[in-house]
Design an enzyme around this catalytic site. Structure first.
Site, PDB file in Angstrom:
ATOM      1  CG  ASN A 275       0.692   2.664   3.714  1.00 26.53           C
ATOM      2  OD1 ASN A 275       0.646   1.482   3.404  1.00 26.53           O
ATOM      3  ND2 ASN A 275       1.798   3.276   4.072  1.00 26.53           N
ATOM      4  N   GLY A 276      -1.496   0.753   5.629  1.00 24.61           N
ATOM      5  CA  GLY A 276      -1.263   0.116   6.925  1.00 24.61           C
ATOM      6  C   GLY A 276      -2.451  -0.733   7.317  1.00 24.61           C
TER       7      GLY A 276
ATOM      8  CE  LYS B 163      12.704  -3.589  -1.899  1.00 20.33           C
ATOM      9  NZ  LYS B 163      13.619  -4.735  -2.075  1.00 20.33           N
TER      10      LYS B 163
ATOM     11  CE  LYS C 235      16.257 -12.651  -2.021  1.00 16.75           C
ATOM     12  NZ  LYS C 235      16.531 -11.604  -1.071  1.00 16.75           N
TER      13      LYS C 235
ATOM     14  CD  GLU D  65      11.549 -12.309  -2.148  1.00 14.15           C
ATOM     15  OE1 GLU D  65      12.769 -12.566  -2.039  1.00 14.15           O
ATOM     16  OE2 GLU D  65      11.058 -11.237  -1.765  1.00 14.15           O
TER      17      GLU D  65
ATOM     18  CB  CYS E 282      -0.927   0.086   1.191  1.00 12.80           C
ATOM     19  SG  CYS E 282      -2.127  -1.219   1.308  1.00 12.80           S
TER      20      CYS E 282
ATOM     21  CD1 TRP F 135       0.665  -6.709  -1.750  1.00  8.38           C
ATOM     22  CD2 TRP F 135       0.233  -6.921   0.435  1.00  8.38           C
ATOM     23  NE1 TRP F 135       1.161  -7.924  -1.339  1.00  8.38           N
ATOM     24  CE2 TRP F 135       0.905  -8.087  -0.005  1.00  8.38           C
ATOM     25  CE3 TRP F 135      -0.135  -6.840   1.772  1.00  8.38           C
ATOM     26  CZ2 TRP F 135       1.210  -9.144   0.840  1.00  8.38           C
ATOM     27  CZ3 TRP F 135       0.163  -7.894   2.622  1.00  8.38           C
ATOM     28  CH2 TRP F 135       0.835  -9.035   2.149  1.00  8.38           C
TER      29      TRP F 135
ATOM     30  NE  ARG G 163       4.664   1.923   0.193  1.00 12.32           N
ATOM     31  CZ  ARG G 163       5.088   2.441   1.350  1.00 12.32           C
ATOM     32  NH1 ARG G 163       6.185   3.160   1.384  1.00 12.32           N
ATOM     33  NH2 ARG G 163       4.424   2.243   2.453  1.00 12.32           N
TER      34      ARG G 163
ATOM     35  CD  GLU H 210      18.823 -13.257   1.324  1.00 14.30           C
ATOM     36  OE1 GLU H 210      18.021 -13.471   2.240  1.00 14.30           O
ATOM     37  OE2 GLU H 210      18.578 -12.448   0.394  1.00 14.30           O
TER      38      GLU H 210
ATOM     39  CG  HIS I  13      20.381 -34.740  12.769  1.00 10.94           C
ATOM     40  ND1 HIS I  13      20.723 -35.773  13.594  1.00 10.94           N
ATOM     41  CD2 HIS I  13      21.493 -33.968  12.663  1.00 10.94           C
ATOM     42  CE1 HIS I  13      21.976 -35.638  14.008  1.00 10.94           C
ATOM     43  NE2 HIS I  13      22.470 -34.538  13.445  1.00 10.94           N
TER      44      HIS I  13
HETATM   45  O1  M6R Z   1      12.314  -3.846   4.649  1.00 12.01           O
HETATM   46  P1  M6R Z   1      12.756  -5.010   5.474  1.00 12.01           P
HETATM   47  O2  M6R Z   1      14.192  -5.344   5.335  1.00 12.01           O
HETATM   48  O3  M6R Z   1      12.379  -4.870   6.921  1.00 12.01           O
HETATM   49  O4  M6R Z   1      11.937  -6.251   4.902  1.00 12.01           O
HETATM   50  C1  M6R Z   1      11.983  -7.509   5.520  1.00 12.01           C
HETATM   51  C2  M6R Z   1      11.476  -8.591   4.600  1.00 12.01           C
HETATM   52  O5  M6R Z   1      10.140  -8.376   4.278  1.00 12.01           O
HETATM   53  C3  M6R Z   1      12.296  -8.647   3.306  1.00 12.01           C
HETATM   54  O6  M6R Z   1      13.650  -8.810   3.578  1.00 12.01           O
HETATM   55  C4  M6R Z   1      11.842  -9.796   2.409  1.00 12.01           C
HETATM   56  O7  M6R Z   1      12.133 -11.010   3.037  1.00 12.01           O
HETATM   57  C5  M6R Z   1      12.543  -9.646   1.055  1.00 12.01           C
HETATM   58  N1  M6R Z   1      11.574  -9.325   0.033  1.00 12.01           N
HETATM   59  C6  M6R Z   1      13.289 -10.848   0.649  1.00 12.01           C
HETATM   60  O8  M6R Z   1      13.908 -10.668  -0.588  1.00 12.01           O
END
Ligand code: M6R
Length: 596
Positions: free
Chosen positions: A103-104, A591, A475, A478, A2, A77, A29, A471, A494
């Site tokens: 927003n929120g 985002k 990625k 995602e 949003c 969103w 966003r 990480e 395990h």
């Molecule tokens: O803005 P932030 O770093 O607080 O966001 C945290 C997560 O939402 C963010 O890192 C998310 O996991 C990424 N889109 C991953 O690529």
């Protein structure tokens, strides 16, 4: 997640065009529906909104041609209410005299909506932004003026949000900030307000930062800030914003993600340059050094940076730091906090609700609050005692890449600084990253093509590389929608080992010096038919054990995680493309997550 934008001008114009362009700057966003509302000089409200991407919706509804004195744009969103036209924002009140958007999250929305329905309000959808409008309307109906009605509505609406509203009457726009980003701008013959600063910068550099619990009253010739609780006017300086504004353009790359991966050497160099002259680093280091307990708190990718940070903190600085997700921090650490503790909150956006909730808990315990974040002007930056910027410029793509790189680099820098070790050793990082990109791009694409048909795989790391395995797996999940689990390699036997069958892919992130140990973990997989892929420095013997090898440049062992991140990003990117997906804007994601 949003975004809201509002503008009020001294004369009628094609304000719709400005709203669409502002909306496009907020699009990174994440959103599923789009809306614009414009109020003309005659007081008529023109509201157009629908589900879909901003280019398609604005084209279909002729949003750019909307004319008026003031207007509101919103990108939604979905949280409360499915993505639908009725739930898209802005929203009207019962008679169409008010229009507003938020927003929120308004967390007591369900109860409020029921109350408005029972009171006879015309409630058209299920979205919590609509409750904001009806709340103001109810207080206006009870005789309050606009500022008073908004102040009372603020008390009704629980949660963290920013909200903008206007009506048919005076040429004024009102906005409130409660735990979600909001900044105002002053231009020549107009003022404006937005969820985030970069979306205002093409219009004006004269900005007014707002704080939680404030109302901003926007007129074409200026803004007035008031406290919500007392109604008192607050004197607030207009700031001439001098920072750079990166163009939200792909610069010849097919996607923002690829551009941002390629920007990593440059932003790493910029961060190192900035840190050299930064007094804030010394403040942060002093606070971290003197804390008797230290926590690193973040979500998603930022949490993985915290994990790596804790490793650096232990191995380089010889100190304990506890990496935690915000919920874990609240549930498992908060009751034992005292003012001798320090918490470093890590967030690209500085607006992630989970992080801000943990921050509020820590603030109540009077612990030292530190921040690491990319977005200048974000809530995190304002509420922490000392703050370190990531200096990455705009990161548009939903998957975080360059911001993770600079989080990792910054953690490494802080650990060296605390240990009194020479930070100049990090000056090699930009060139090493440049080489890592050049040397792994083609092999990573080949690996991605091989992986593209698999819906489940594992990424394993040990110690120094655990955070990178997690990480890399995040990625991949995602942006490819495949299931990929990252874990500590010694844990694989395990339980998860039972998943391995002929050809099953497992990626081993292997730091220099760990090859012999990791060879055991590789063989546990390959002897059961699994396909092992290594991310490592070139090592002839280790190479013999795996089916595919992504070699990163040789460096200091402690730099390996930074370099190994590059092929992990590239594999995810190319696998996303091989599956016909858009890596920049994965489904269901946003985002900036400003909701619980
Ligand atoms: O803005 P932030 O770093 O607080 O966001 C945290 C997560 O939402 C963010 O890192 C998310 O996991 C990424 N889109 C991953 O690529």
């Amino acid at each position: 997640m949003c975004g809201i934008f509002g503008i009020v001008a001294d004369r009628e114009s094609d304000i719709g065009d400005i709203l669409v362009e502002a909306g496009k700057r907020l699009a990174y966003r994440g959103y599923d529906s789009v809306g614009s509302a414009v109020v003309g000089a005659d007081g008529a409200i023109d509201l157009r909104k629908d589900v879909g991407k901003i280019d398609a919706v604005s084209e279909a509804l002729g949003m750019r041609r909307m004319r008026g004195l003031r207007g509101i744009a919103q990108l939604r969103w979905a949280t409360f209410g499915a993505p639908s036209r009725a739930n898209a924002q802005p929203h009207l009140d019962c008679d169409g005299d008010l229009v507003g958007a938020h927003n929120g999250n308004v967390v007591n929305h369900v109860m409020l909506r029921r109350r408005f329905v029972e009171a006879g309000h015309t409630v058209r959808g299920d979205n919590d932004g609509e409750s904001c409008v009806h709340a103001v309307e109810a207080h206006l109906d009870a005789g309050a003026d606009m500022v008073e009605a908004i102040r009372r509505a603020y008390a009704d609406l629980d949660g963290d949000y920013a909200f903008v509203i206007t009506g048919r009457g005076e040429n004024v726009l009102y906005a409130i900030k409660k735990g979600s980003g909001l900044v105002a701008g002053i231009g020549d013959g107009f003022t404006c307000v937005s969820s985030d600063l970069p979306s205002l910068l093409p219009l004006t550099r004269d900005i007014v930062r707002l704080q939680d619990g404030e109302i901003v009253v926007l007129r074409p010739d200026g803004v007035e800030v008031r406290r919500v609780d007392t109604g008192a006017v607050v004197a607030r300086e207009v700031e001439a914003y001098a920072g750079a504004m990166d163009a939200a353009e792909k610069g010849g790359y097919a996607h923002f993600m690829l551009k941002e991966i390629h920007e990593q050497p440059k932003v790493a160099a910029e961060l190192l340059h900035l840190l050299r002259d930064s007094a804030d680093v010394h403040r942060v280091v002093d606070i971290m050094r003197s804390a008797d307990r230290l926590y690193f708190v973040g979500c998603g990718t930022s949490y993985h940076a915290c994990l790596l940070g804790a490793y650096y903190w232990n191995q380089i600085a010889g100190r304990l730091a506890i990496p935690m997700l915000p919920g874990q921090f609240i549930e498992q650490a908060s009751a034992s906090l005292d003012p001798r503790a320090a918490v470093l909150f890590v967030s690209q956006s500085g607006e992630t609700k989970d992080v801000l909730s943990a921050l509020n808990v820590a603030r109540d315990k009077a612990v030292r609050l530190l921040g690491m974040c990319n977005v200048i002007g974000s809530t995190l930056m304002h509420v922490t005692e000392a703050y370190l910027p990531l200096a990455c410029g705009y990161e548009i793509s939903v998957p975080a890449t360059k911001t993770f790189m600079n989080q990792a680099l910054l953690f490494h820098y802080l650990a060296r600084a605390v240990a009194g070790k020479d930070v100049a050793a990090l000056d090699a990082v930009p060139d090493l990253l440049e080489r890592a990109i050049a040397e792994t791009e083609a092999p990573a694409e080949a690996v991605a093509r091989r992986l593209a048909g698999w819906d489940s795989l594992y990424y394993l790391g040990y110690g120094l590389t655990e955070a990178i395995a997690l990480e890399g797996a995040l990625k991949l999940k995602e942006i490819t929608y495949a299931h990929c689990e990252g874990m500590f390699s010694s844990e694989f036997k395990h339980g998860p080992l039972s998943a391995v069958f002929d050809g099953f892919p497992v990626v081993f992130f292997t730091a220099p010096g760990d090859e012999a140990m990791m060879t055991n973990h590789v063989h546990e997989v390959t002897c059961r038919g699994g396909h092992a892929i290594a991310v490592a420095e070139d090592h002839a013997e280790f190479r013999q054990n795996v089916g595919a090898y992504l070699a990163v440049p040789r460096s200091d062992r402690m730099l390996f995680p930074l370099l190994a991140t590059v092929p992990a990003q590239l594999v995810a990117y190319h696998m996303s493309l091989a599956r016909g997906l858009d890596p920049d804007f994965p489904r269901n994601l946003s985002k900036t997550l400003t909701v619980d």
